[in-house]
Motif scaffolding. Structure first.
Motif, PDB file in Angstrom:
ATOM      1  N   ALA A  68       0.837  -1.206   0.000  1.00  0.00           N
ATOM      2  CA  ALA A  68       0.000   0.000   0.000  1.00  0.00           C
ATOM      3  C   ALA A  68       0.876   1.262   0.000  1.00  0.00           C
ATOM      4  O   ALA A  68       0.633   2.195  -0.759  1.00  0.00           O
ATOM      5  N   ASP A  69       1.917   1.267   0.833  1.00  0.00           N
ATOM      6  CA  ASP A  69       2.800   2.433   0.892  1.00  0.00           C
ATOM      7  C   ASP A  69       3.517   2.648  -0.437  1.00  0.00           C
ATOM      8  O   ASP A  69       3.737   3.787  -0.858  1.00  0.00           O
ATOM      9  N   ARG A  70       3.882   1.540  -1.083  1.00  0.00           N
ATOM     10  CA  ARG A  70       4.619   1.667  -2.343  1.00  0.00           C
ATOM     11  C   ARG A  70       3.754   2.160  -3.494  1.00  0.00           C
ATOM     12  O   ARG A  70       4.242   2.841  -4.393  1.00  0.00           O
ATOM     13  N   ILE A  71       2.459   1.810  -3.500  1.00  0.00           N
ATOM     14  CA  ILE A  71       1.607   2.241  -4.625  1.00  0.00           C
ATOM     15  C   ILE A  71       0.877   3.550  -4.337  1.00  0.00           C
ATOM     16  O   ILE A  71       0.297   4.151  -5.241  1.00  0.00           O
ATOM     17  N   ASN A  72       0.924   3.992  -3.098  1.00  0.00           N
ATOM     18  CA  ASN A  72       0.149   5.166  -2.686  1.00  0.00           C
ATOM     19  C   ASN A  72       0.290   6.366  -3.621  1.00  0.00           C
ATOM     20  O   ASN A  72      -0.681   7.004  -3.987  1.00  0.00           O
ATOM     21  N   ASN A  73       1.519   6.627  -4.037  1.00  0.00           N
ATOM     22  CA  ASN A  73       1.739   7.821  -4.855  1.00  0.00           C
ATOM     23  C   ASN A  73       1.917   7.508  -6.348  1.00  0.00           C
ATOM     24  O   ASN A  73       2.343   8.355  -7.117  1.00  0.00           O
ATOM     25  N   LYS A  74       1.573   6.291  -6.730  1.00  0.00           N
ATOM     26  CA  LYS A  74       1.755   5.890  -8.139  1.00  0.00           C
ATOM     27  C   LYS A  74       0.639   6.460  -9.015  1.00  0.00           C
ATOM     28  O   LYS A  74      -0.469   6.714  -8.551  1.00  0.00           O
ATOM     29  N   SER A  75       0.962   6.576 -10.288  1.00  0.00           N
ATOM     30  CA  SER A  75      -0.056   7.001 -11.241  1.00  0.00           C
ATOM     31  C   SER A  75      -1.004   5.834 -11.523  1.00  0.00           C
ATOM     32  O   SER A  75      -0.676   4.682 -11.257  1.00  0.00           O
ATOM     33  N   TRP A  77     -10.104  16.495  -7.806  1.00  0.00           N
ATOM     34  CA  TRP A  77      -9.063  16.934  -6.853  1.00  0.00           C
ATOM     35  C   TRP A  77      -8.082  15.822  -6.507  1.00  0.00           C
ATOM     36  O   TRP A  77      -6.922  16.094  -6.187  1.00  0.00           O
ATOM     37  N   ALA A  78      -8.556  14.572  -6.568  1.00  0.00           N
ATOM     38  CA  ALA A  78      -7.678  13.457  -6.203  1.00  0.00           C
ATOM     39  C   ALA A  78      -6.586  13.236  -7.254  1.00  0.00           C
ATOM     40  O   ALA A  78      -5.590  12.570  -7.002  1.00  0.00           O
ATOM     41  N   HIS A  79      -6.805  13.799  -8.451  1.00  0.00           N
ATOM     42  CA  HIS A  79      -5.822  13.644  -9.530  1.00  0.00           C
ATOM     43  C   HIS A  79      -4.906  14.857  -9.650  1.00  0.00           C
ATOM     44  O   HIS A  79      -4.016  14.888 -10.487  1.00  0.00           O
ATOM     45  N   GLU A  80      -5.202  15.862  -8.841  1.00  0.00           N
ATOM     46  CA  GLU A  80      -4.415  17.093  -8.951  1.00  0.00           C
ATOM     47  C   GLU A  80      -3.351  17.154  -7.861  1.00  0.00           C
ATOM     48  O   GLU A  80      -3.318  16.319  -6.969  1.00  0.00           O
ATOM     49  N   GLY A  81      -2.523  18.160  -7.939  1.00  0.00           N
ATOM     50  CA  GLY A  81      -1.548  18.372  -6.879  1.00  0.00           C
ATOM     51  C   GLY A  81      -0.272  17.603  -7.078  1.00  0.00           C
ATOM     52  O   GLY A  81       0.023  16.677  -6.322  1.00  0.00           O
ATOM     53  N   GLY A  82       0.440  17.924  -8.114  1.00  0.00           N
ATOM     54  CA  GLY A  82       1.758  17.322  -8.282  1.00  0.00           C
ATOM     55  C   GLY A  82       1.752  16.101  -9.179  1.00  0.00           C
ATOM     56  O   GLY A  82       0.714  15.576  -9.547  1.00  0.00           O
ATOM     57  N   GLU A  83       2.954  15.659  -9.487  1.00  0.00           N
ATOM     58  CA  GLU A  83       3.149  14.530 -10.386  1.00  0.00           C
ATOM     59  C   GLU A  83       2.996  13.224  -9.613  1.00  0.00           C
ATOM     60  O   GLU A  83       3.386  13.137  -8.452  1.00  0.00           O
ATOM     61  N   PHE A  84       2.433  12.222 -10.271  1.00  0.00           N
ATOM     62  CA  PHE A  84       2.398  10.913  -9.643  1.00  0.00           C
ATOM     63  C   PHE A  84       3.504  10.041 -10.229  1.00  0.00           C
ATOM     64  O   PHE A  84       3.930  10.229 -11.356  1.00  0.00           O
ATOM     65  N   ASP A  85       3.910   9.108  -9.420  1.00  0.00           N
ATOM     66  CA  ASP A  85       5.051   8.265  -9.750  1.00  0.00           C
ATOM     67  C   ASP A  85       4.686   7.255 -10.847  1.00  0.00           C
ATOM     68  O   ASP A  85       3.774   6.457 -10.690  1.00  0.00           O
ATOM     69  N   GLU A  86       5.422   7.300 -11.961  1.00  0.00           N
ATOM     70  CA  GLU A  86       5.131   6.397 -13.085  1.00  0.00           C
ATOM     71  C   GLU A  86       5.989   5.132 -13.031  1.00  0.00           C
ATOM     72  O   GLU A  86       5.796   4.216 -13.822  1.00  0.00           O
ATOM     73  N   SER A  87       6.947   5.089 -12.105  1.00  0.00           N
ATOM     74  CA  SER A  87       7.867   3.946 -12.093  1.00  0.00           C
ATOM     75  C   SER A  87       7.152   2.673 -11.621  1.00  0.00           C
ATOM     76  O   SER A  87       6.139   2.734 -10.935  1.00  0.00           O
ATOM     77  N   LEU A  88       7.708   1.531 -12.027  1.00  0.00           N
ATOM     78  CA  LEU A  88       7.030   0.269 -11.732  1.00  0.00           C
ATOM     79  C   LEU A  88       7.714  -0.528 -10.622  1.00  0.00           C
ATOM     80  O   LEU A  88       7.458  -1.709 -10.453  1.00  0.00           O
ATOM     81  N   ASP A  89       8.606   0.136  -9.856  1.00  0.00           N
ATOM     82  CA  ASP A  89       9.237  -0.623  -8.770  1.00  0.00           C
ATOM     83  C   ASP A  89       8.897  -0.040  -7.406  1.00  0.00           C
ATOM     84  O   ASP A  89       8.165   0.917  -7.299  1.00  0.00           O
ATOM     85  N   VAL A 100      -7.810   7.834   1.417  1.00  0.00           N
ATOM     86  CA  VAL A 100      -8.982   8.045   0.569  1.00  0.00           C
ATOM     87  C   VAL A 100      -8.625   8.683  -0.780  1.00  0.00           C
ATOM     88  O   VAL A 100      -9.123   8.272  -1.828  1.00  0.00           O
ATOM     89  N   ARG A 101      -7.720   9.649  -0.735  1.00  0.00           N
ATOM     90  CA  ARG A 101      -7.382  10.363  -1.965  1.00  0.00           C
ATOM     91  C   ARG A 101      -6.833   9.391  -3.026  1.00  0.00           C
ATOM     92  O   ARG A 101      -7.213   9.458  -4.197  1.00  0.00           O
ATOM     93  N   SER A 102      -5.946   8.493  -2.619  1.00  0.00           N
ATOM     94  CA  SER A 102      -5.396   7.524  -3.566  1.00  0.00           C
ATOM     95  C   SER A 102      -6.484   6.588  -4.088  1.00  0.00           C
ATOM     96  O   SER A 102      -6.513   6.261  -5.270  1.00  0.00           O
ATOM     97  N   LEU A 103      -7.387   6.194  -3.197  1.00  0.00           N
ATOM     98  CA  LEU A 103      -8.465   5.290  -3.622  1.00  0.00           C
ATOM     99  C   LEU A 103      -9.349   5.941  -4.669  1.00  0.00           C
ATOM    100  O   LEU A 103      -9.723   5.321  -5.660  1.00  0.00           O
ATOM    101  N   LEU A 104      -9.658   7.222  -4.453  1.00  0.00           N
ATOM    102  CA  LEU A 104     -10.508   7.925  -5.420  1.00  0.00           C
ATOM    103  C   LEU A 104      -9.790   8.027  -6.767  1.00  0.00           C
ATOM    104  O   LEU A 104     -10.403   7.926  -7.820  1.00  0.00           O
TER     105      LEU A 104
END
Lengths: 167, 178
Positions: A120-127, A155-167, B10-14
């Protein structure tokens, strides 16, 4: 119950054999293996050779490594266990998924917690695209449908870049 | 998968609703939401403190700030809660109380109309609730969870006892309303 009291009296450690889906056998002390609820129940039913058809040798080796380390857990080596856990979750996503499914099948709650939290922590900021790749999911949305779902929580898609890497 | 996704904020889930139709349905499923809520309640890092700040000035306004209750990230993580996107933008609002991450507030939507809103700061969604029969200005409201009927209930108490010989109490069941 009877077995553990008799083993402590005689000083002999009761051994169990785990057999992976590749046919490899691992002999372990019962006290280590009973962290795993599924095996614990089988031991209570009198089994001493335990075939694990859903767990291959590579995964079982890792799981045994985890159970051995955690069987040593005391008040004084908390830091050591913490570092061990940190190293343990460093593998590739595919290896981690194999471990999660084995931990789930074997009912090792502590390991399940550790692995799921780490993934969960690893994918949290992924695209979104990276998550599809990691979980091997094909996108079944049409571009319009995806846009619509996206717009519901813009709003959940905004605010900075999301991580595109796969590791 | 349930075990992994119920540990995400929640934000990631959405955001991950866009992964596939199955993920969208899975994340929106009430059983998953319940699992997620149970997990969030037990996880110290996801406990949040919502602070409402009243700015006295030209447009005396309420602003909400959210900070983590986790001791490791005390004040640094403080962030402004934006309730304007994806919901009605209240001009002024007064929070009554919170329960399970939901906030009950009275909000001035346009210059004249005071509305009773139920707001979820995590998803930034809000719903407009029916007015109590007594004027909202004169009421105190409370929100609670009733386990026997698995329902959230809102209680409105009219404080203006001078006009009414008996204290007026109204209860709104959310299950019934939604």
């Amino acid at each position: 119950m009877a077995s553990s009291s008799s083993s402590s009296k005689t000083g002999l450690k009761k051994m169990l054999t785990l057999k992976s889906s590749d046919g490899d056998e691992f002999e372990l002390e019962e006290s280590i293996v009973i962290q795993c609820q599924t095996i614990k129940h089988m031991v209570e039913d009198g089994f001493s050779l335990i075939p694990l058809q859903n767990v291959d040798t590579k995964t079982l080796t890792k799981i045994i490594e985890y159970m051995k380390k955690h069987a040593e857990k005391t008040e004084s080596n908390k830091e050591e266990i913490k570092n061990f856990n940190k190293e343990f979750v460093k593998g590739s996503f595919d290896d981690q998924f194999e471990l999660v499914s084995a931990a789930n099948y074997l009912h090792i709650n502590g390991l399940m917690d550790l692995l799921c939290q780490s993934i969960a922590d690893r994918i949290n900021n992924k695209s979104v695209r990276a998550v599809r790749e990691i979980f091997n999911i094909s996108n079944d949305y049409t571009p319009d449908e995806e846009e619509k779902v996206r717009d519901e929580h813009k709003w959940a898609h905004e605010g900075g870049e999301f991580d595109e890497s796969l590791d | 998968m349930m075990e992994i996704l119920s540990r995400l904020p929640v934000r990631s889930l959405l955001r991950f609703k866009c992964v596939s139709k199955f993920w969208e349905a899975f994340i929106a499923d009430p059983y998953f939401k319940m699992k997620h809520q149970i997990h969030a309640k037990n996880d110290q890092n996801s406990q949040k403190n919502l602070i409402s700040q009243m700015l006295i000035g030209e447009d005396s306004d309420f602003k909400f700030h959210c900070s983590s209750l986790s001791p490791v990230q005390m004040v640094e993580d403080e962030q402004k809660v934006d309730c304007s996107s994806n919901c009605i933008a209240p001009m002024k609002s007064k929070p009554f109380c919170g329960c399970d991450g939901l906030v009950l507030l009275a909000a001035l939507i346009d210059t004249r109309n005071l509305h009773l809103l139920l707001w979820n700061p995590s998803t930034r969604e809000s719903i407009d609730l029916p007015h109590p029969e007594s004027p909202l200005m004169e009421c105190v409201c409370g929100l609670g969870y009733d386990a026997t009927s698995d329902d959230y209930k809102i209680l409105a108490l009219d404080l203006n006892v001078c006009d009414h010989p008996n204290v007026s109490v109204e209860i709104l069941s959310l299950k019934w309303f939604l």
